[in-house]
Write an enzyme that holds these catalytic residues in place. Structure first.
Site, PDB file in Angstrom:
ATOM      1  N   THR A  41       0.715  -1.375  -0.065  1.00 45.13           N
ATOM      2  CA  THR A  41       0.137  -0.053  -0.059  1.00 45.13           C
ATOM      3  C   THR A  41       0.845   1.106   0.140  1.00 45.13           C
ATOM      4  O   THR A  41       1.960   1.221   0.338  1.00 45.13           O
ATOM      5  CB  THR A  41      -1.042   0.046   1.122  1.00 45.13           C
ATOM      6  N   GLY A  87       1.299  -0.922   4.895  1.00 46.75           N
ATOM      7  CA  GLY A  87       1.563  -1.834   6.194  1.00 46.75           C
ATOM      8  C   GLY A  87       0.764  -2.947   6.528  1.00 46.75           C
ATOM      9  O   GLY A  87       0.667  -3.383   7.430  1.00 46.75           O
TER      10      GLY A  87
END
Ligand code: GLY
Length: 566
Positions: A374, A466
């Site tokens: 991401t 994360g």
């Protein structure tokens, strides 16, 4: 979806009922100067520079955020995207807003679509190839944000990304390394290598197909993506490769971003503005902050990042991840008990059972866990508007599938659903019925784009990639900067530790720096298992002190930040 929210989403997308593009309304007017400068903190240098160019051209934070979103789709293809989705938290003229442009499950998706005849998840099916992709939301989302709040013309904010794709950029070594790792996982079964295999360190990399796609989007808005040539290319891609995909023209045409009420709460004199479901991030962050406050007796005098501190954070995290696994999902499909989860008495009661020295026995409730990639960026403008945007294709390079002719990667966000509710799949993804696959449903996320304000003025804008680490990264950096009053650089650089209920009593350390040996020993004495992980977030934060934006890129990756006094 209620009639009102459906109408809002249609307007937000800029499509009339016939699907034709309406001209964007002019967004908010220029306000009075509130900050001494504008700033952009992003995942890489080209996108940070484009954000600042847009602010200097008279754009506001939303214009810059949209331009950065498109730029990262070019210069940061491992996570920046137009083939994925995300969440945008905004504070505009002192008011909080939240835009959900998360991917949706295609109409033909089924709860058991990844299971084999024995009822087990088919290895790789949720992450590699076409079947792993949800209907993308990014183009519609960025357009909706711009239409509501942007100031510069749409084509002007998309423009810099077109140049970056056509003229190219020089891929840094870290990017090549991530590509090689992704290729090892995804390359055999996808066309990833045919698009990105020529990337060479120190040599200009151009993306002409992507430039053409972006040019069409600049000219015609989201209808150039959700209808016509690009939509046809996405659907054609579904029938190529090992795993056939489900995204149809009707899915693309039906996609709508949703304006939702941002989660807001008071904490230490700040208003915290964060992500509501279908993210678990905002609820988790507010629960963590609330529980820490409720157990200030246990934290009194405890040194930052000592064994006792890490143990106490793990105790809070254990409780939050237990709730997350059971109660959270897409609020358009399941009832998420948000107010009960955030009720002060509930949070206090949960915190009461925190154990002072040893870990509480792990309950048999299982947490969710997404792919750890991401990307996030934060922007403020001098008028005091702020954007905190986290968007994703899920894993690095998403599903590994590039839409041929259109030049962009498709996400593998379907992996954020529980492929088999109640049972851990091969990636450790576990969850309950609330996050089971259903047509048009959004998978549960941990993305936590967050803004703290004081009297409506941004004090901190932050977020991180994360997966489940996002929650604990945002929590720890917030505590470091505002509770422990560290300078921003120290707050971002400080070692971060992560616990998420399962694996049992496991505390993750990070590759950025090893945990000190005596700390490890003391945690082991308390029966924790210490495990190294390969990634622990990439914070993109802006802090505002006395009207001055401060930035400090995370040393863990290739983040960049710029400030403009324009
Ligand atoms: N795909 C990562 C997340 O949404 O949390």
């Amino acid at each position: 979806m209620s009639k009102t929210s459906r109408r809002e989403t249609l307007l937000g997308l800029g499509l009339g009922l016939t699907g034709t593009l309406c001209l964007p309304e002019t967004g908010i007017a220029k306000g009075r100067r509130v900050l001494k400068a504008g700033a952009a903190a992003t995942a890489d240098t080209p996108s940070a520079e484009i954000g600042i160019q847009i602010l200097e051209a008279g754009g506001n934070a939303v214009d810059a955020a949209v331009a950065i979103g498109f730029a990262l789709a070019v210069s940061y293809p491992e996570a920046g995207n137009i083939g994925g989705g995300g969440f945008m938290t905004l504070v505009i003229q002192g008011k909080p807003y939240f835009l959900d442009y998360r991917e949706t499950a295609p109409a033909k998706a089924k709860a058991d679509m990844y299971l084999n005849a024995e009822g087990n998840v088919r290895p790789g099916s949720t992450v590699i190839g076409n079947l792993a992709a949800g209907t993308p939301g990014t183009v519609a989302g960025l357009y909706a944000a711009h239409r509501r709040f942007g100031r510069l013309p749409w084509a002007r904010v998309v423009g810099p990304a077109i140049g970056l794709a056509r003229e190219g950029f020089t891929p840094p070594a870290q990017m090549i390394r991530i590509y090689q790792e992704a290729f090892a996982d995804l390359g055999r079964d996808t066309n990833l290598g045919s698009y990105f295999g020529t990337m060479t360190e120190g040599k200009i990399f151009t993306q002409p197909d992507l430039a053409n796609t972006l040019e069409a989007i600049a000219q015609r808005g989201p209808s150039a993506f959700y209808q016509g040539r690009v939509a046809t290319q996405i659907v054609a891609q579904m029938s190529r490769g090992v795993e056939k995909g489900l995204i149809s023209l009707a899915d693309l045409e039906a996609y709508r971003p949703v304006w939702r009420a941002a989660l807001t709460s008071k904490w230490r004199g700040y208003e915290v503005v964060s992500a509501p479901p279908p993210s678990s991030g905002g609820i988790a962050l507010l629960q963590l902050l609330g529980m820490k406050e409720a157990r200030s007796d246990l934290f009194a005098g405890v040194a930052h990042n000592s064994a006792q501190y890490i143990h106490l954070l793990a105790e809070l995290e254990k409780r939050v991840f237990a709730d997350r696994a059971v109660y959270l999902g897409d609020p358009d499909f399941v009832q998420v008990p948000v107010s009960r989860l955030l009720d002060a008495d509930y949070i206090k009661a949960r915190a009461e059972s925190v154990q002072a020295e040893f870990p509480s026995p792990t309950e048999r409730i299982r947490p969710g866990l997404e792919k750890p990639q991401t990307t996030h960026y934060s922007v403020v403008d001098a008028d005091g508007n702020a954007v905190s945007n986290t968007y994703t294709v899920n894993g690095w390079y998403g599903s590994g599938v590039v839409v041929e002719g259109a030049g962009f990667l498709l996400n593998n966000e379907m992996d954020d659903f529980s492929a088999k509710p109640g049972v851990a799949n091969q990636f450790g993804v576990v969850g309950g019925d609330a996050n089971a696959i259903q047509p048009f449903k959004r998978p549960l996320s941990s993305m936590t784009p967050t803004i703290l304000t004081k009297n409506g003025v941004p004090a901190m804008v932050l977020g991180s990639p994360g997966g489940s680490r996002i929650i604990t990264t945002v929590f720890q950096v917030l505590l470091n900067a505002l509770d422990y009053k560290m300078p921003l650089k120290a707050a971002v650089d400080a070692l971060r530790y992560h616990h998420q209920l399962l694996p049992e009593n496991t505390i993750y350390t990070e590759p950025y720096a090893p945990a000190p040996a005596d700390l490890k020993q003391e945690l082991e004495r308390r029966t924790y298992r210490i495990e190294a992980q390969s990634f622990n977030g990439d914070m993109a934060a802006i802090q505002v002190r006395n009207g001055e934006p401060l930035v400090a890129p995370d040393p863990r990756a290739r983040g960049a930040a710029r400030i403009t006094r324009h």
